[in-house]
Motif scaffolding. Structure first.
Motif: not given
Length: 201
Positions: A62-67, A29-40, A55-60, A25-27
């Motif tokens: 939540d994932l970014v927040g945890e990172a 985010l660094s290359s694409k940014g939040f808007d373009l990043m997808t769970m895929d 199973k780990h994170f229910k949404s993008k 996620t960190t990588a």
């Protein structure tokens, strides 16, 4: 193998996968940014299915927040390990050096400073807010102490110093130097610290 060992192994595997997800996620985010990043994107980098990711994170969000919480936790843990004998300015310098090294290694995206959407999303994440408040409180005390000793300009409002300090952790100059200069990481960190605390006059 006992059932307790099996549960422990499953927990360890789950945690290892979660760390891999947060690294990815960190990588991304660094290359694409939040808007373009997808769970895929994240599932593809980690090499797992999207249902496994959920199973780990229910949404993008939540994932970014945890990172970002993990990043703040890293800063808080680093601060806790610093030698108590270090001066306030020494601790501020040490933490900025840590942040620059994490950044140059790709472990610190520009977010949330460049995205109002991400800022609003994070402000709804109370775990993140509490972590930031804890770190901010520690840094406020260090800035005030360094101003009293004259190591930081006592004539400047402390908020000006504090937010200028924060800006150095996401200064794009570090990446520009890494990409376009022939400097080593050591040289970049050394020079960025000098600029941060001594200016360029």
């Amino acid at each position: 193998m006992s059932i307790f060992s099996q549960i422990s192994f499953k927990d360890q595997a789950f945690k290892l996968r979660e760390n891999a997800i947060l690294d990815a996620t960190t990588a991304v985010l660094s290359s694409k940014g939040f808007d373009l990043m997808t769970m895929d994107d994240i599932a593809g980098v980690v090499g797992i299915s999207k249902p496994s990711l959920y199973k780990h994170f229910k949404s993008k969000e939540d994932l970014v927040g945890e990172a970002l919480i993990r990043l703040i936790d890293g800063a808080i843990e680093y601060m806790a390990q610093l030698d108590d004998a270090l001066s306030p300015i020494g601790k501020l310098s040490a933490l900025l050096e840590w942040a620059l090294r994490v950044r140059l290694a790709g472990g610190m995206p520009f977010l949330p400073s460049t995205s109002p959407q991400v800022r609003e999303m994070l402000m709804r994440n109370m775990r993140y807010v509490l972590k930031v408040m804890k770190l901010n409180g520690q840094l406020e005390k260090l800035v005030a102490a360094a101003q009293k000793t004259g190591d930081l300009n006592p004539d400047l409002p402390s908020d000006v110093i504090l937010f200028s300090y924060y800006s150095r952790t996401c200064d794009p100059a570090a990446e520009f130097l890494q990409k376009f200069s022939k400097m080593s990481t050591e040289d970049i960190v050394t020079h960025m610290l000098k600029v941060a605390f001594n200016g360029i006059k």
